[in-house]
Write a protein that holds these residues in place. Structure first.
Motif, short mmCIF file in Angstrom:
data_model
loop_
_atom_site.label_atom_id
_atom_site.label_comp_id
_atom_site.label_asym_id
_atom_site.label_seq_id
_atom_site.Cartn_x
_atom_site.Cartn_y
_atom_site.Cartn_z
N GLU A 212 -54.60 42.17 48.72
CA GLU A 212 -55.34 43.42 48.58
C GLU A 212 -54.39 44.62 48.47
N ALA A 213 -54.99 45.79 48.26
CA ALA A 213 -54.28 47.07 48.19
C ALA A 213 -53.24 47.09 47.07
N LEU A 214 -53.61 46.53 45.91
CA LEU A 214 -52.70 46.52 44.76
C LEU A 214 -53.06 47.64 43.79
N PRO A 215 -52.07 48.33 43.22
CA PRO A 215 -52.38 49.28 42.14
C PRO A 215 -52.64 48.54 40.83
N ALA A 216 -53.32 49.17 39.92
CA ALA A 216 -53.56 48.55 38.61
C ALA A 216 -52.23 48.36 37.89
N GLY A 217 -52.16 47.29 37.07
CA GLY A 217 -50.93 47.02 36.33
C GLY A 217 -50.84 45.57 35.90
N ARG A 218 -49.67 45.21 35.33
CA ARG A 218 -49.44 43.84 34.87
C ARG A 218 -48.61 43.10 35.92
N TYR A 219 -49.08 41.92 36.29
CA TYR A 219 -48.44 41.13 37.32
C TYR A 219 -48.22 39.70 36.84
N LEU A 220 -47.31 39.01 37.52
CA LEU A 220 -47.16 37.58 37.29
C LEU A 220 -46.93 36.90 38.64
N VAL A 221 -47.30 35.63 38.71
CA VAL A 221 -47.20 34.85 39.94
C VAL A 221 -46.29 33.67 39.71
N ARG A 222 -45.27 33.54 40.54
CA ARG A 222 -44.43 32.34 40.55
C ARG A 222 -44.75 31.58 41.83
N TYR A 223 -44.88 30.26 41.73
CA TYR A 223 -45.25 29.50 42.92
C TYR A 223 -44.58 28.13 42.90
N MET A 224 -44.38 27.60 44.11
CA MET A 224 -43.75 26.29 44.27
C MET A 224 -44.74 25.34 44.95
N ARG A 225 -44.93 24.16 44.33
CA ARG A 225 -45.74 23.11 44.92
C ARG A 225 -44.92 22.49 46.06
N LEU A 226 -45.46 22.54 47.27
CA LEU A 226 -44.68 22.14 48.43
C LEU A 226 -44.68 20.63 48.67
N ASP A 227 -45.38 19.85 47.83
CA ASP A 227 -45.28 18.40 47.95
C ASP A 227 -44.16 17.84 47.08
N SER A 228 -43.69 18.66 46.12
CA SER A 228 -42.65 18.18 45.20
C SER A 228 -41.47 19.13 45.08
N GLY A 229 -41.66 20.41 45.43
CA GLY A 229 -40.60 21.39 45.30
C GLY A 229 -40.49 21.97 43.90
N SER A 230 -41.43 21.66 43.00
CA SER A 230 -41.34 22.15 41.62
C SER A 230 -41.90 23.57 41.53
N TRP A 231 -41.17 24.44 40.80
CA TRP A 231 -41.59 25.82 40.58
C TRP A 231 -42.38 25.93 39.28
N GLN A 232 -43.40 26.78 39.30
CA GLN A 232 -44.20 27.05 38.11
C GLN A 232 -44.48 28.55 38.05
N GLN A 233 -44.89 29.00 36.88
CA GLN A 233 -45.21 30.42 36.70
C GLN A 233 -46.52 30.55 35.95
N ALA A 234 -47.42 31.33 36.51
CA ALA A 234 -48.70 31.58 35.85
C ALA A 234 -48.50 32.62 34.76
N ALA A 235 -49.41 32.66 33.82
CA ALA A 235 -49.33 33.64 32.72
C ALA A 235 -49.49 35.05 33.28
N PRO A 236 -48.79 36.04 32.72
CA PRO A 236 -48.93 37.43 33.19
C PRO A 236 -50.40 37.86 33.18
N LEU A 237 -50.77 38.66 34.16
CA LEU A 237 -52.17 39.05 34.34
C LEU A 237 -52.26 40.57 34.41
N GLU A 238 -53.19 41.13 33.65
CA GLU A 238 -53.46 42.57 33.68
C GLU A 238 -54.57 42.82 34.70
N ILE A 239 -54.26 43.55 35.76
CA ILE A 239 -55.25 43.84 36.80
C ILE A 239 -55.83 45.22 36.53
N THR A 240 -57.10 45.24 36.15
CA THR A 240 -57.81 46.49 35.88
C THR A 240 -59.09 46.59 36.70
#
Length: 249
Positions: A212-240
């Motif tokens: 919460e408490a995010l300003p409007a803008g373009r964001y991206l999420v990087r995350y790691m699956r904790l059962d394998s240690g593999s990193w992934q990145q979600a597509a950039p998201l425009e928060i309006t």
């Protein structure tokens, strides 16, 4: 005299008298230098974690006060180690009279056997209880977060990471539909992701968490699956919109 401990001030290349502005400036400068997106060194990720942890502590007045108290204790311990220890003579201690009451040898063996059986039964019950109550929805091969903090018991922010840009009116829900694996996720702005993660969260399997408490803008999420240690990145998201969501597949 060389000290045998390292402080968060050392990791940000500051002195304990540094102002809040100097701490922010040092954090931004080191983040741009060591962020893995800009620094190809294999050790950059570990260094960045130390920098994030140092900033999280020193930017929080209460956490900084506790860290300063810890430093004072270490300095006192270092000084104490330099003081020579002089041992006095061992005083004479009178011998106690021999007890007239003695158990037969067989009684000692029986007592030891009873204690052994009790300890074995107690240990068995404890282990069985641990097996039946072990959480399966928080499955992870990592015992702690990358900065050494314990994982939260439920979806939430990971202790020790900064929470930046909290003046907005928008919210982004991160959904983790995986049946067994938790995720370690970090939110960045697309325009300045080299400055470090805005928020760092832990989400158990089949759970979600709302940032919460995010300003409007373009964001991206990087995350790691904790059962394998593999990193992934979600597509950039425009928060309006006030409330938006994204699924971490």
């Amino acid at each position: 005299m060389k000290k045998n401990y390292r402080t968060h001030y050392d990791n940000l290349k500051l002195t304990p008298s540094a102002s809040a502005g100097q701490i922010r400036t040092a954090y931004r400068r080191l983040s741009k230098k060591y962020h893995p997106d800009r620094n190809p060194d294999p050790d950059a990720m570990r260094v960045m974690q130390l920098i994030n942890r140092a900033y999280a502590v020193l930017s929080d007045p209460e956490a900084r006060r506790e860290h300063d108290e810890w430093i004072a204790e270490q300095e006192k311990a270092e000084k104490m180690r330099q003081i020579p220890v002089v041992y006095g003579a061992i005083p004479e201690i009178p011998e106690l009279p021999e007890s007239r009451f003695r158990l037969p040898a067989m009684a000692y063996y029986l007592l030891a056997a009873v204690l052994l059986v009790s300890l074995t039964a107690g240990l068995t019950l404890w282990l069985s209880g641990k097996k039946t109550t072990a959480p399966t929805t928080l499955y992870t091969i990592y015992p702690t977060a990358p900065n050494g903090s314990d994982w939260p018991l439920r979806a939430g922010y990971v202790q020790g990471y900064p929470q930046l840009q909290q003046q907005g009116e928008h919210a982004l829900e991160l959904d983790n539909p995986h049946p067994t694996s938790a995720v370690f996720a970090q939110l960045y702005t697309v325009s300045d992701n080299a400055a470090g993660a805005l928020r760092t969260v832990f989400i158990p399997a089949r759970s979600a968490f709302k940032i919460e408490a995010l300003p409007a803008g373009r964001y991206l999420v990087r995350y790691m699956r904790l059962d394998s240690g593999s990193w992934q990145q979600a597509a950039p998201l425009e928060i309006t919109q006030k409330k938006q969501s994204i699924t971490l597949p």
